[in-house]
Design an enzyme around this catalytic site. Structure first.
Site, mmCIF file in Angstrom:
data_model
loop_
_atom_site.group_PDB
_atom_site.id
_atom_site.type_symbol
_atom_site.label_atom_id
_atom_site.label_comp_id
_atom_site.label_asym_id
_atom_site.label_seq_id
_atom_site.Cartn_x
_atom_site.Cartn_y
_atom_site.Cartn_z
ATOM 1 N N ARG A 43 13.746 11.641 -8.493
ATOM 2 C CA ARG A 43 12.570 10.991 -7.911
ATOM 3 C C ARG A 43 12.144 11.631 -6.586
ATOM 4 N NH1 ARG A 43 14.586 5.866 -8.940
ATOM 5 N NH2 ARG A 43 14.812 5.270 -6.777
ATOM 6 N N TYR B 286 8.400 12.918 -5.467
ATOM 7 C CA TYR B 286 7.650 12.488 -4.278
ATOM 8 C C TYR B 286 7.263 13.687 -3.417
ATOM 9 C CZ TYR B 286 9.373 7.839 -5.533
ATOM 10 O OH TYR B 286 9.651 6.676 -6.207
ATOM 11 N N TYR C 49 -1.289 2.445 -4.609
ATOM 12 C CA TYR C 49 -1.513 0.996 -4.777
ATOM 13 C C TYR C 49 -0.837 0.235 -3.644
ATOM 14 C CZ TYR C 49 3.177 -0.127 -6.591
ATOM 15 O OH TYR C 49 4.527 -0.340 -6.725
ATOM 16 N N HIS D 91 -0.061 -1.253 -0.115
ATOM 17 C CA HIS D 91 -0.190 -0.640 1.219
ATOM 18 C C HIS D 91 0.387 0.772 1.108
ATOM 19 C CE1 HIS D 91 0.558 0.250 5.397
ATOM 20 N NE2 HIS D 91 0.147 -0.935 5.811
ATOM 21 N N GLN E 145 12.395 -3.501 -5.390
ATOM 22 C CA GLN E 145 12.868 -2.606 -6.449
ATOM 23 C C GLN E 145 14.161 -3.063 -7.126
ATOM 24 O OE1 GLN E 145 10.591 1.426 -5.210
ATOM 25 N NE2 GLN E 145 12.764 1.491 -4.836
ATOM 26 N N ALA F 294 3.358 -10.091 -8.752
ATOM 27 C CA ALA F 294 1.950 -10.411 -8.497
ATOM 28 C C ALA F 294 1.094 -9.901 -9.656
ATOM 29 C CB ALA F 294 1.503 -9.742 -7.203
ATOM 30 N N THR G 50 9.877 -8.174 -7.648
ATOM 31 C CA THR G 50 10.477 -8.317 -6.312
ATOM 32 C C THR G 50 11.370 -9.550 -6.336
ATOM 33 O OG1 THR G 50 8.609 -7.254 -5.205
ATOM 34 C CG2 THR G 50 9.986 -8.658 -3.840
HETATM 35 C C1 LIG Z 1 7.576 1.766 -4.530
HETATM 36 S S1 LIG Z 1 7.376 0.099 -4.012
HETATM 37 C C2 LIG Z 1 5.636 0.079 -3.691
HETATM 38 C C3 LIG Z 1 5.184 -1.057 -2.812
HETATM 39 C C4 LIG Z 1 3.704 -0.983 -2.498
HETATM 40 N N1 LIG Z 1 3.410 0.202 -1.710
HETATM 41 C C5 LIG Z 1 3.207 -2.205 -1.736
HETATM 42 O O1 LIG Z 1 2.471 -2.024 -0.767
HETATM 43 O O2 LIG Z 1 3.542 -3.328 -2.105
HETATM 44 C C6 LIG Z 1 7.581 -0.722 -5.525
HETATM 45 C C7 LIG Z 1 8.133 -2.126 -5.329
HETATM 46 O O3 LIG Z 1 7.118 -2.956 -4.771
HETATM 47 C C8 LIG Z 1 7.206 -4.254 -5.309
HETATM 48 N N2 LIG Z 1 6.019 -4.492 -6.156
HETATM 49 C C9 LIG Z 1 5.189 -3.576 -6.667
HETATM 50 N N3 LIG Z 1 4.240 -4.173 -7.418
HETATM 51 C C10 LIG Z 1 4.501 -5.499 -7.374
HETATM 52 C C11 LIG Z 1 3.901 -6.636 -7.953
HETATM 53 N N4 LIG Z 1 2.842 -6.551 -8.745
HETATM 54 N N5 LIG Z 1 4.447 -7.833 -7.683
HETATM 55 C C12 LIG Z 1 5.527 -7.966 -6.903
HETATM 56 N N6 LIG Z 1 6.131 -6.936 -6.327
HETATM 57 C C13 LIG Z 1 5.630 -5.710 -6.561
HETATM 58 C C14 LIG Z 1 8.448 -4.270 -6.212
HETATM 59 O O4 LIG Z 1 9.575 -4.666 -5.434
HETATM 60 C C15 LIG Z 1 8.524 -2.830 -6.621
HETATM 61 O O5 LIG Z 1 9.807 -2.469 -7.073
#
Ligand SMILES: C[S@@+](CC[C@H](N)C(=O)[O-])C[C@H]1O[C@@H](n2cnc3c(N)ncnc32)[C@H](O)[C@@H]1O
Length: 275
Positions: A73, A77, A99, A101, A173, A214, A242
């Site tokens: 990974r 990146y 997607y 933030h 994650q 979400a 999450t």
């Molecule tokens: C690589 S991070 C990206 C987070 C993203 N940049 C953000 O601003 O939320 C991926 C993690 O964000 C959380 N995540 C991403 N999409 C989500 C969703 N639809 N609902 C809840 N948590 C989410 C989960 O913990 C997931 O494993």
């Protein structure tokens, strides 16, 4: 005098939910910059980006690099950041879109911005609506009520961390928890059992935890599954899950600090009572 190079970078977030969570400033960069380079999972958001961008590169296929022997990974990146930087070095104004933030659990934008600045380019990030923002709204949890800890699930597992059980704990994650090779975007029951065993050092197995996902488009339903911590390994976890762990203990006053504050207030002739 530093000469600002031609070419610049802005990293923006598209929010979590299709339609409505994109900030006006992010939209303006997407529509006006020379090129949009994006890593966005939602197909409708991708289609929209492609439609409005002057030029568009989709980074999603780079995840396939993880299947190549010797790559993981981190290489994916790095290659994503390098693609963003390569467009900027051509003198283009690059808008990198992610997607949520762009800077929360999203190392690509941090890497790209740091490298761009080190090379003398103008680079910055615009905040977006993250999974945490949606979580606060959907679960009705205020991080300020008891305080909040937030960390990546595997990092929590493999490092010694001190957990404060009087505060909220958000584990990101969990759907890839324990996957140390960084080659798969999944976990398994055994890895999750190890996560639970570690959490059980601080919490009872009967403690109620929440699996939160979400909704990412208006037709989807938000997942809010309240389960026993001990049942976690048998649950279906996705990449977007999450794990939310509410406090298990009440806050305890630190009376010595309260006494010190009241003594200072008294010296100043003020009457102060601890809240
Ligand atoms: C690589 S991070 C990206 C987070 C993203 N940049 C953000 O601003 O939320 C991926 C993690 O964000 C959380 N995540 C991403 N999409 C989500 C969703 N639809 N609902 C809840 N948590 C989410 C989960 O913990 C997931 O494993």
């Amino acid at each position: 005098m530093t000469i600002q190079k031609q070419g610049s970078l802005v990293c923006v977030g598209t929010g979590m939910r299709m339609g409505g969570q994109l900030t006006p400033i992010a939209q303006s960069y997407i529509e006006t910059f020379d090129i949009v380079v994006a890593a966005v999972p939602n197909i409708f958001t991708r289609k929209w980006l492609q439609g409005v961008a002057k030029e568009y590169i989709c980074l999603n296929s780079y995840y396939e690099d993880m299947n190549i022997e010797g790559k993981n990974r981190r290489d994916t990146y790095r290659r994503m950041a390098d693609t963003i930087l390569a467009e900027m070095r051509k003198g283009k104004r690059v808008c990198a879109a992610f997607y949520g933030h762009p800077g929360i659990f999203a190392c690509i934008s941090h890497m790209a911005i740091a490298d761009a600045r080190a090379e003398g380019y103008q680079a910055h990030m615009e905040p977006g609506i993250s999974a945490l923002d949606c979580l606060v709204a959907d679960l009705g949890i205020d991080p300020g009520t008891y305080g909040m800890q937030s960390m990546e699930s595997t990092q929590f597992m493999i490092y010694h961390r001190t957990i404060d059980t009087t505060a909220l704990l958000i584990l990101w994650q969990p759907g890839i928890a324990g996957e140390l090779a960084l080659k798969k975007l999944e976990t398994n029951e055994e890895y999750l059992q190890i996560l639970v065993n570690k959490l059980a050092r601080s919490y009872s197995l009967d403690h109620e935890v929440i699996l939160y996902e979400a909704a990412t488009d208006p037709l989807e339903k938000t997942r809010i599954d309240k389960i026993r911590l001990g049942d976690l390994p048998r649950m279906t976890l996705k990449q977007i899950t999450t794990l939310v762990i509410p406090p298990s203990k009440s806050l305890e006053r630190d009376q010595s600090i309260i006494d010190e504050l009241n003594a200072i207030a008294a010296q100043r002739g003020q009457v102060q009572q601890a809240a």
